[in-house]
Motif scaffolding. Sequence first.
Motif, PDB file in Angstrom:
ATOM      1  N   ALA A  18       0.832  -1.201   0.000  1.00 27.62           N
ATOM      2  CA  ALA A  18       0.000   0.000   0.000  1.00 27.62           C
ATOM      3  C   ALA A  18       0.868   1.253   0.000  1.00 27.62           C
ATOM      4  O   ALA A  18       0.572   2.225  -0.710  1.00 27.62           O
ATOM      5  CB  ALA A  18      -0.929  -0.005   1.218  1.00 27.62           C
ATOM      6  N   SER A  78       1.492   6.748  -6.771  1.00 27.10           N
ATOM      7  CA  SER A  78       0.322   7.561  -7.102  1.00 27.10           C
ATOM      8  C   SER A  78       0.708   9.006  -7.430  1.00 27.10           C
ATOM      9  O   SER A  78       0.023   9.664  -8.220  1.00 27.10           O
ATOM     10  CB  SER A  78      -0.678   7.540  -5.942  1.00 27.10           C
ATOM     11  N   TYR A 135      -6.942   4.293   3.751  1.00 25.23           N
ATOM     12  CA  TYR A 135      -7.438   4.259   2.376  1.00 25.23           C
ATOM     13  C   TYR A 135      -6.642   5.247   1.546  1.00 25.23           C
ATOM     14  O   TYR A 135      -5.928   6.097   2.076  1.00 25.23           O
ATOM     15  CB  TYR A 135      -8.941   4.595   2.320  1.00 25.23           C
ATOM     16  N   LEU A 136      -6.754   5.121   0.238  1.00 28.99           N
ATOM     17  CA  LEU A 136      -6.058   6.018  -0.680  1.00 28.99           C
ATOM     18  C   LEU A 136      -6.982   6.346  -1.844  1.00 28.99           C
ATOM     19  O   LEU A 136      -7.587   5.453  -2.437  1.00 28.99           O
ATOM     20  CB  LEU A 136      -4.779   5.360  -1.208  1.00 28.99           C
ATOM     21  N   TYR A 139      -6.051  -2.182  -8.229  1.00 28.49           N
ATOM     22  CA  TYR A 139      -5.009  -2.660  -7.324  1.00 28.49           C
ATOM     23  C   TYR A 139      -5.402  -3.995  -6.702  1.00 28.49           C
ATOM     24  O   TYR A 139      -4.563  -4.846  -6.473  1.00 28.49           O
ATOM     25  CB  TYR A 139      -4.737  -1.624  -6.232  1.00 28.49           C
ATOM     26  N   ILE A 154      -7.948   1.176  -2.090  1.00 28.13           N
ATOM     27  CA  ILE A 154      -7.303   2.101  -3.021  1.00 28.13           C
ATOM     28  C   ILE A 154      -8.264   2.321  -4.182  1.00 28.13           C
ATOM     29  O   ILE A 154      -8.535   1.393  -4.949  1.00 28.13           O
ATOM     30  CB  ILE A 154      -5.961   1.549  -3.530  1.00 28.13           C
TER      31      ILE A 154
END
Length: 230
Positions: free
Chosen positions: A102, A109, A136-137, A149, A154
Motif C-alpha cells: 500500500a 500515485s 485508504y487512498l 489494485y 485504493i
Amino acid sequence: GSDETVDAIRARVPADKHFIGYGTRHSLGLVAASADLAVAAEAASFDVCLFDQAGCMSPQTIYVVGDASRALRFANALDGAMRRTSMRLPRVQPSRDEAAAANDAVRRSYLTALQANSHGLSPVLAGPDNGGCPDYLIVVEPQGPPRTYGFGRIVVIMPLELGQPPVITKPFERIGVASFEGETLEIELLRALRGNIEKYEPLFVELGHMQDAGSLPDPYDFIRRDGDRA
C-alpha cells in the motif's frame, strides 16, 4: 483465478474439450453528469469500505462524467465520506506485506495522478494511519483504462469526457451508477465507456448498492479486547 492462471489452464485443455474461464473480474463506479457529488460520494464510500474493497463487486475505479475539475471535487467529497464510513465499517489492520504494498502504491500515485490545479484540490488523498499505511487512498488520474489494485482500499478517480477513446477494454463485473434514470444509459455515455456497445453488457446497479451487505454487525464487533481495531 488470475488471468494468467486461466490462460495456463486453457493451454493444457485438449482441443475436443470446451473450456470456460472466468478469470479476474473487477467492478467500476460511474458518477453521471446529473449526480450530486456529495450524495454520490457517500454512496461510493459504502461500496469501497464494505469487505475492505476486496470483493469482485467492489468498485476499484470510479469515473466522473465531466472534466478533471469535477473529478477532483468528487474525490475530495469521497475523502470526507470515507472518513465517516470507516467509523462504521473499519478496515482490518493490514499485514506487513500489504502495508508495504500500500505504501508503494502511495509513492507511485504521485507519478500517475493529475497535476494539482489552480484551486488547490489535491489529486492524492490518504486516510489516517492504519498499521503503518494509510487506511485508504484516493487518487485522481487522467482519463484512461480502469486501474485496479485489488487489495486494501485504493480507489482511482478518473474524469470521463465524451469524444475520447473508450476506457473499458475488457469485461467488468458490475458498474455502479449514481444518478441515472431508467435502466439504460445514454448511448453517447455507453460509447465513452466501452466503445462498441455490442461488445458486452455488464450489470448496471445503483452506486451504494453494488453488493449485498447482509446484516451488518455493530461497529463494536470490530474492536479487539486490547482496544485496537481488528
